[in-house]
Design a protein around this motif. Structure first.
Motif, short mmCIF file in Angstrom:
data_model
loop_
_atom_site.label_atom_id
_atom_site.label_comp_id
_atom_site.label_asym_id
_atom_site.label_seq_id
_atom_site.Cartn_x
_atom_site.Cartn_y
_atom_site.Cartn_z
N ALA A 80 1.10 -1.23 -0.06
CA ALA A 80 -0.16 -0.17 0.26
C ALA A 80 1.00 1.15 -0.24
CB ALA A 80 -0.87 -0.17 1.28
N ALA A 81 0.37 2.41 -0.49
CA ALA A 81 1.16 3.55 -0.47
C ALA A 81 0.03 4.59 -0.33
CB ALA A 81 1.99 3.56 -1.89
N ARG A 82 0.56 5.70 0.49
CA ARG A 82 -0.26 6.94 0.47
C ARG A 82 0.03 7.85 -0.55
NH1 ARG A 82 2.50 6.81 5.71
NH2 ARG A 82 3.19 8.68 5.00
N ALA A 83 -0.98 8.79 -0.57
CA ALA A 83 -1.08 9.71 -1.83
C ALA A 83 0.33 10.51 -1.78
CB ALA A 83 -2.31 10.63 -1.90
N ASP A 84 0.96 10.82 -0.47
CA ASP A 84 2.02 11.72 -0.36
C ASP A 84 3.34 10.79 -0.61
OD1 ASP A 84 1.83 10.29 2.06
OD2 ASP A 84 2.39 11.98 3.11
N GLU A 85 3.42 9.63 -0.77
CA GLU A 85 4.40 8.73 -0.98
C GLU A 85 4.77 8.47 -2.31
OE1 GLU A 85 4.65 5.83 2.82
OE2 GLU A 85 3.05 5.40 1.49
N ARG A 86 5.19 9.56 -3.05
CA ARG A 86 5.46 9.77 -4.48
C ARG A 86 6.35 8.49 -5.01
NH1 ARG A 86 0.95 11.26 -6.03
NH2 ARG A 86 1.41 11.90 -7.90
N GLU A 87 7.50 8.37 -4.27
CA GLU A 87 8.52 7.49 -4.89
C GLU A 87 7.90 6.22 -4.66
OE1 GLU A 87 12.43 7.81 -3.24
OE2 GLU A 87 12.20 10.17 -3.58
N LYS A 88 7.27 5.85 -3.57
CA LYS A 88 6.71 4.45 -3.49
C LYS A 88 5.42 4.05 -4.45
CE LYS A 88 4.98 1.46 0.14
NZ LYS A 88 4.79 1.09 1.69
N LEU A 89 4.75 5.27 -4.69
CA LEU A 89 3.73 4.93 -5.95
C LEU A 89 4.42 4.76 -7.22
CD1 LEU A 89 1.33 7.84 -4.69
CD2 LEU A 89 0.83 5.24 -4.86
N GLU A 90 5.52 5.55 -7.55
CA GLU A 90 6.07 5.50 -8.76
C GLU A 90 6.60 3.88 -8.88
OE1 GLU A 90 9.49 7.16 -11.52
OE2 GLU A 90 9.31 8.09 -9.75
N ARG A 91 7.22 3.36 -7.60
CA ARG A 91 7.88 2.03 -7.92
C ARG A 91 6.72 0.94 -8.11
NH1 ARG A 91 11.02 3.34 -3.25
NH2 ARG A 91 9.50 1.80 -2.27
#
Length: 100
Positions: free
Chosen positions: A13-24
């Motif tokens: 899971a990734a929060r909206a403010d975790e941009r690097e995690k969302l990108e990965r």
């Protein structure tokens, strides 16, 4: 859980403010089925695919005629509006047991 060579972990899971995690996560989900780096054409126009891990018999590459290669790729594409999860036994939709 491993399914057809892919590893799926439901706890990601990734929060909206975790941009690097969302990108990965997006990069991982949009990976191609086959590696373009291991794909090449032979001198006579056949498609050559280098295997990631050699087979037990020592095979390191497979060679296809172009139409055969396209046919194998097309077989990987799921049919539209078909559920990819199949249930059998008491979990099947037409099971005679209650709740199935």
């Amino acid at each position: 859980m491993s399914l057809a060579g892919a590893y799926w972990h439901a706890g990601v899971a990734a929060r909206a403010d975790e941009r690097e995690k969302l990108e990965r996560l997006c990069r991982y989900m949009s990976r191609p089925e086959i590696s373009g780096k291991r794909l090449s054409l032979t001198a006579n126009g056949n498609v050559r695919y280098q295997l990631k891990i050699p087979h037990r018999d020592g095979t390191t590459h497979v060679i296809f005629e172009p139409l055969d290669f396209i046919a194998r790729l097309a077989a990987l594409v799921p049919k539209p509006r078909v559920n990819l999860t199949r249930f059998h036994g008491i979990f099947a939709p037409n099971s005679r047991y209650p709740g199935g």
